[in-house]
Design a protein around this motif. Sequence first.
Motif, short mmCIF file in Angstrom:
data_model
loop_
_atom_site.label_atom_id
_atom_site.label_comp_id
_atom_site.label_asym_id
_atom_site.label_seq_id
_atom_site.Cartn_x
_atom_site.Cartn_y
_atom_site.Cartn_z
N VAL A 123 0.82 -1.22 0.00
CA VAL A 123 0.00 0.00 0.00
C VAL A 123 0.86 1.27 0.00
O VAL A 123 0.35 2.36 0.25
CB VAL A 123 -0.96 0.02 1.22
CG1 VAL A 123 -1.98 -1.11 1.12
CG2 VAL A 123 -0.19 -0.07 2.53
N GLY A 124 2.14 1.14 -0.27
CA GLY A 124 3.02 2.31 -0.27
C GLY A 124 2.80 3.21 -1.47
O GLY A 124 2.11 2.85 -2.43
N HIS A 125 3.41 4.40 -1.40
CA HIS A 125 3.35 5.33 -2.52
C HIS A 125 4.30 4.86 -3.61
O HIS A 125 5.52 4.79 -3.40
CB HIS A 125 3.74 6.74 -2.07
CG HIS A 125 2.78 7.35 -1.11
ND1 HIS A 125 1.51 7.74 -1.48
CD2 HIS A 125 2.89 7.64 0.21
CE1 HIS A 125 0.88 8.26 -0.43
NE2 HIS A 125 1.70 8.20 0.61
N LEU A 126 3.77 4.55 -4.76
CA LEU A 126 4.59 3.99 -5.84
C LEU A 126 5.66 4.96 -6.31
O LEU A 126 6.77 4.56 -6.66
CB LEU A 126 3.69 3.58 -7.01
CG LEU A 126 2.65 2.50 -6.72
CD1 LEU A 126 1.85 2.20 -7.96
CD2 LEU A 126 3.33 1.23 -6.21
N GLU A 127 5.33 6.25 -6.32
CA GLU A 127 6.27 7.22 -6.87
C GLU A 127 7.28 7.72 -5.84
O GLU A 127 8.31 8.28 -6.20
CB GLU A 127 5.50 8.42 -7.46
CG GLU A 127 4.85 9.34 -6.44
CD GLU A 127 3.55 8.78 -5.87
OE1 GLU A 127 2.92 9.46 -5.03
OE2 GLU A 127 3.15 7.67 -6.28
N ARG A 128 6.99 7.55 -4.54
CA ARG A 128 7.87 8.11 -3.52
C ARG A 128 8.53 7.06 -2.64
O ARG A 128 9.30 7.38 -1.75
CB ARG A 128 7.08 9.08 -2.63
CG ARG A 128 6.66 10.35 -3.33
CD ARG A 128 6.09 11.34 -2.34
NE ARG A 128 4.81 10.89 -1.79
CZ ARG A 128 4.26 11.43 -0.71
NH1 ARG A 128 4.87 12.37 -0.04
NH2 ARG A 128 3.08 10.99 -0.29
N GLY A 129 8.24 5.80 -2.87
CA GLY A 129 8.79 4.76 -2.02
C GLY A 129 10.27 4.53 -2.24
O GLY A 129 10.83 4.84 -3.29
#
Length: 265
Positions: A165-171
Amino acid sequence: MNFLRLQALLFLCAVQFLTRIPTPRLGAFEPDWISRSARYFPFVGLLVGLVCAGVFWGASQVWSGALPAILAIAVGVLVTGAFHEDGLADTFDGLGGGGTPERRLEIMKDSRIGTYGALGLGLTLALKAAALVDLPPVLGAWAIAAAHAGGRGASVLAMRLLAYVGHLERGKWKPAPAGLAWAEVLTALVFAGLPLAVLPFTTVSWTTAAAGLVGGGLLAVALALTARSLLGGYTGDVLGAIEQVFELGAMLGFAGAVALLQGRP
């Protein structure tokens, strides 16, 4: 690319991702190699644990008290660049400070550490050190190696059982973790269990080993279920936190078993 060369590259990828240990350049790199290298996370954890175990055993020959434990933990932080500890602090901040899954994830991406993160990280490190103080050098060294390997194994299992469920663009993990096959998970768990193979050649009892692994498993499961309830699944930070709480639970279990077997109240 042949099978053995691919496995060697995946292992190096795991070392680069989880530690600050210098490694040869990979040359070629495929986007999903980090996810595919997860099968080697526990083996890398075991190598880190062996370094820390050597420090603990060696320092125990010189000093008594808390110093060997603190040195072993400090070396682990240096070797990994506080990778998992950072995830623990971010996870505690997010789970403790947000009212919705979206807000919790937003807090977890904030580089600043908050009250929950500082307290969670500080108490975790202190409790691990306090538990190690009660262990004799041989058992303590084995316990460190087993906890490091088992903690990474718990993280890999969480990757398979929970949704990302993480942020795809900021992980930190790019691309986003792809679903692991059960064969990859089982390979990781075999590596996580390698410390058990040497038990017959040590003074560590199976009862003590079982107590530590159960303790680590219970805390890891508790955090994974909390993350699923409050976030909807896992992020890279959550995986780091799962690794750390497994280590904590394992150390508490090992120390508790030693105290009970020695008949201490």
